[in-house]
Scaffold this active site. Structure first.
Site, PDB file in Angstrom:
ATOM      1  N   VAL A  69      12.957  -0.972   1.347  1.00 25.87           N
ATOM      2  CA  VAL A  69      12.994  -0.370   0.014  1.00 25.87           C
ATOM      3  C   VAL A  69      14.393   0.096  -0.373  1.00 25.87           C
ATOM      4  CG1 VAL A  69      10.591   0.360   0.171  1.00 25.87           C
ATOM      5  CG2 VAL A  69      12.375   1.926   0.904  1.00 25.87           C
ATOM      6  N   GLY A  70      15.410  -0.225   0.415  1.00 22.82           N
ATOM      7  CA  GLY A  70      16.739   0.320   0.139  1.00 22.82           C
ATOM      8  C   GLY A  70      17.437  -0.300  -1.046  1.00 22.82           C
ATOM      9  N   GLU A  71      17.340  -1.630  -1.205  1.00 28.24           N
ATOM     10  CA  GLU A  71      18.123  -2.322  -2.225  1.00 28.24           C
ATOM     11  C   GLU A  71      17.406  -2.403  -3.571  1.00 28.24           C
ATOM     12  OE1 GLU A  71      20.987  -3.131  -0.928  1.00 28.24           O
ATOM     13  OE2 GLU A  71      20.548  -3.325   1.200  1.00 28.24           O
ATOM     14  N   PRO A 106       5.756   7.678   2.213  1.00 34.32           N
ATOM     15  CA  PRO A 106       6.021   7.887   0.780  1.00 34.32           C
ATOM     16  C   PRO A 106       7.190   8.826   0.517  1.00 34.32           C
ATOM     17  CG  PRO A 106       3.670   8.034   1.246  1.00 34.32           C
ATOM     18  CD  PRO A 106       4.356   7.987   2.572  1.00 34.32           C
ATOM     19  N   LYS A 152       7.877  -4.116   3.285  1.00 33.91           N
ATOM     20  CA  LYS A 152       9.228  -4.643   3.158  1.00 33.91           C
ATOM     21  C   LYS A 152      10.205  -3.487   2.958  1.00 33.91           C
ATOM     22  CE  LYS A 152       7.199  -7.307   0.122  1.00 33.91           C
ATOM     23  NZ  LYS A 152       6.752  -8.311  -0.849  1.00 33.91           N
ATOM     24  N   ILE A 158      20.982   4.608   8.472  1.00 31.98           N
ATOM     25  CA  ILE A 158      22.039   5.023   7.551  1.00 31.98           C
ATOM     26  C   ILE A 158      21.520   5.945   6.452  1.00 31.98           C
ATOM     27  CG2 ILE A 158      23.337   2.916   8.006  1.00 31.98           C
ATOM     28  CD1 ILE A 158      22.486   1.890   5.257  1.00 31.98           C
ATOM     29  N   GLY A 159      20.238   6.322   6.563  1.00 32.24           N
ATOM     30  CA  GLY A 159      19.690   7.242   5.581  1.00 32.24           C
ATOM     31  C   GLY A 159      18.296   6.939   5.084  1.00 32.24           C
TER      32      GLY A 159
END
Length: 738
Positions: free
Chosen positions: A701-703, A630, A699, A466-467
């Site tokens: 990193v989206g939220e 990164p 882990k 989703i991105g």
């Protein structure tokens, strides 16, 4: 050949997106396509007493108008297990099934025509007469009916120690209320579904964060085998949680396609996006903190009241972070739901944690003020030795490291503690800090890795992107596992026919899918080695396979790099592809508490004459284990922080409390950040590795980056003005009224 993991590799799908070759749900060139446009209710509660479709049916190009009076009655068979993205309690909305109106902008009809323009024109001609009923449209009036969720589990009441007595005895106290308003997802790509029937076979081109969930839903809804449904969602223009579950427009599109016997596209308008595709629920909270004069927490009590629909009980982990964030022996949390005539809320970036942490981290700042103590030092002082909420050691906790790293880069030491004491010319300057946390989630997932005769490696999984850069990160993982350059790796995602994957949501997909990709890649590498020692034409035939390695697009002798056979030569000789399949899942009973942590530092100015707020700089530090890419990780940090700026200063869905009508269901009145609102971002990831989450140590990193931003902004506004705004968003009128 250097490892691909850890390198800032550009998105492998980026060129296709820039050139317009990446197909989104509404863009598939389907022949003989019809268009569906829903008619939306204008009352929040009632019954349809009459519906006149005659003018619409007679309009040019109209193929059918479906209402509850003539729509096919779908079987809606029950799943064996409720999908993880759906509320566990209640009955999902079944579109066009009856005459009952449950919320504003519910589907009451759908017009299907040969063109979008004909469908829109005809939809405007449908006349609906309602028997209005008194709806629960005011949160204040709904509060007396607040109740504990029947689901229990993580949303049930939690208590350790004696928090009430400890709070009563605390020398220093904070007791305040905080509000996070209703917020709606506003992705660049609205929701859309194209439904194509071929006999009993259904293909859905859908905007989805979990294609196999949509596959299961559609099969059960229409009473057909799972294998008869294929769902494709290889690209998305932003999801943020809005596409985690199956919404009514999917059923409507497939229903309409079956009725008119041709493919149907249903693409939601911006207004319709405020109807039945979920939102962040309005949540009111009360936080009570008790502490000793030297700043040690003795009691924390955090209560939340969150809106839900009248037909489903939506809950989220609003209070989970409070239970583990700080070292406090006496703590209680209580979460209640408030049924209202709204559509069912859903997960929105940083769900639960972003709401609860706004209240907790603002309260911590208020405690620091009461103690006359530095807010960073207060947080460091209350660092817990383990996760007290589950009595488990941390897999990795670097919250203090993030606070210290961010404070150093931000130059926090220049901050003078008194509100209004820092100025730049005529502007007030405020500096604020807040912590961030999010669970390190992992779910079952499978992957297939194949090498074709030309040496190209293909990674396949039903997981979506989703991105966050899933295409690229999975290519990096596969490249290192197989032993090829990342440029030789293709990744196929977002097709329900590919190996199983759970949702792209909750910052879980990388930790879930990457172990499966890695394992399949290692097995493929082993297969290449075995082919090299067994193939009659291989120069390595007969060697001990343990002395060989697959690396650098070849299989070679570890001790003598001059002896090798290329992958392409091997596959050409074999005349067939090699492939491997692997499944990964978290272990049973958890042995550690797995979370990511971070800290945000905000500098902003406030014009004392008009109270205009301008953010100048945000410095953030995150600990998420190993960072695979990164470049894409930084993109996630920036995106999350921008969402936090919107949450803190701009975003709010406004409803008329008398009629339950959303008043700003559009881009012009629902405010989201634009370039002029965005300051300089300095986001850094700590160098670390978490072996408990998985073999790659990283882990999601989206939220994490959005959690805590609104609190840091709120704390900076207080530092600049001495005015504490506890009701988001922080706007000029609230500063003037305070």
């Amino acid at each position: 050949m250097s490892p691909a993991i850890g390198q800032p590799i550009r998105r492998i799908e980026g060129r296709a997106k820039v050139l317009g070759k990446a197909r989104y749900a509404a863009e598939y060139p389907i022949r003989n396509l019809a268009h569906a446009v829903p008619v939306l209710s204008t009352v929040p509660r009632g019954r349809i007493s009459a519906i006149d479709t005659a003018a619409a049916v007679a309009s040019p190009g109209v193929l059918t108008v479906l209402t509850h009076l003539n729509a096919p009655r779908l079987p809606y068979r029950q799943p064996k297990e409720v999908p993880a993205t759906n509320p566990k309690v209640g009955d999902p909305l079944r579109p066009l099934r009856d005459d009952v109106i449950r919320f504003d902008r519910q589907y009451v009809a759908v017009v299907v025509a040969d063109t979008l323009e004909h469908a829109e024109a005809a939809a405007a001609l449908v006349k609906v007469t309602y028997e209005p009923l008194t709806g629960v449209t005011s949160f204040d009036r709904a509060l007396p009916n607040a109740q504990l969720p029947r689901e229990g589990g993580r949303t049930g009441p939690y208590r350790r120690g004696t928090p009430d007595a400890a709070f009563a005895a605390a020398p220093v106290k904070v007791d305040q209320r905080y509000v996070v308003p209703t917020e709606h997802h506003n992705p660049m790509e609205p929701h859309a579904t194209v439904a194509v029937w071929n006999g009993s076979q259904l293909t859905l081109y859908d905007k989805s964060q979990w294609v196999q969930n949509i596959q299961q839903h559609a099969a059960l809804a229409f009473g057909i085998p799972y294998g008869n449904v294929r769902v494709l969602s290889p690209f998305m223009g932003g999801g943020f949680g809005s596409a985690l579950r199956a919404w009514p427009h999917i059923d409507v599109a497939a229903m309409a396609a079956r009725v008119v016997k041709r493919p149907v596209k249903l693409s939601l308008s911006r207004e319709a996006m405020y109807g039945s595709v979920g939102f962040r629920p309005l949540t009111r909270m009360r936080v009570r903190l008790g502490a000793t004069p030297d700043g040690r927490l003795t009691s924390v009590m955090h209560e939340a009241w969150a809106q839900t629909s009248t037909y489903e009980e939506f809950t989220e982990n609003t209070l989970g972070a409070t239970r583990l964030m700080y070292n406090v022996p006496n703590l209680a949390t209580t979460y209640r739901i408030v049924p209202m005539n709204v559509s069912t809320p859903t997960y929105m970036r940083g769900p639960g944690e972003v709401t609860g942490m706004f209240a907790l981290e603002t309260a911590m700042d208020e405690l620091a003020v009461a103690l006359k103590m530095d807010p960073v030092q207060l947080r460091i002082l209350n660092e817990p030795p383990k996760d007290l909420s589950v009595n488990l050691p941390w897999s990795l906790r670097t919250y203090v490291d993030a606070l210290r790293d961010g404070a150093k880069r931000f130059d926090w030491a220049r901050r003078t503690p008194e509100p209004g004491s820092m100025r730049d010319g005529g502007l007030l300057v405020g500096l604020g800090v807040a912590g961030s946390t999010y669970p390190g989630n992992r779910n079952p997932a499978s992957a297939r890795v194949r090498m074709d005769p030309d040496g190209t490696v293909t990674v396949q999984s039903a997981g979506t992107d989703i991105g966050p850069g899933t295409y690229t990160s999975m290519a990096q993982v596969a490249a290192d596992a197989v032993g090829v350059d990342v440029s030789r790796v293709r990744v196929e995602l977002g097709d329900s026919r590919l190996p199983y994957s759970n949702a792209q949501g909750g910052s879980a997909l990388f930790a879930s899918l990457s172990p499966a990709v890695r394992q399949a890649g290692l097995e493929l590498a082993r297969a290449l080695v075995m082919a090299a020692v067994s193939d009659a034409r291989s120069p390595l035939r007969g060697l001990n396979p343990d002395t060989l390695i697959s690396a650098g697009d070849r299989v070679g002798v570890k001790a003598d790099p001059t002896k090798f056979v290329t992958h392409a030569e091997l596959l050409k000789s074999l005349r067939r592809p090699l492939e491997a399949h692997a499944t990964s899942a978290p272990s049973g009973k958890p042995t550690h508490s797995i979370h990511s942590f971070g800290a945000h530092f905000v500098e902003l100015t406030v014009d004392p004459d008009v109270y205009e707020i301008r953010i100048r700089r945000i410095v953030s530090s995150f600990g998420v284990g190993a960072v695979i890419n990164p470049r894409t990780a930084h993109s996630q940090a920036v995106g999350g922080i921008i969402g936090g700026v919107g949450m803190g200063l701009l975003e709010e869905t406004r409803s008329d409390p008398r009629r339950g009508r959303i008043m700003n269901a559009n881009f012009s009145e629902y405010l989201i950040p634009v370039h002029a609102d965005i300051p300089v971002f300095e986001a850094e990831y700590l160098k670390e590795f978490d072996p408990i989450i998985g073999p790659l140590g990283g882990k999601g990193v989206g939220e994490l980056p959005i959690v805590g931003v609104a609190a840091a902004i709120s704390n900076a506004v207080y530092h600049a003005t001495g005015k504490r705004i506890r009701d988001l968003p922080i706007t000029i009128d609230k500063l003037l009224a305070d």
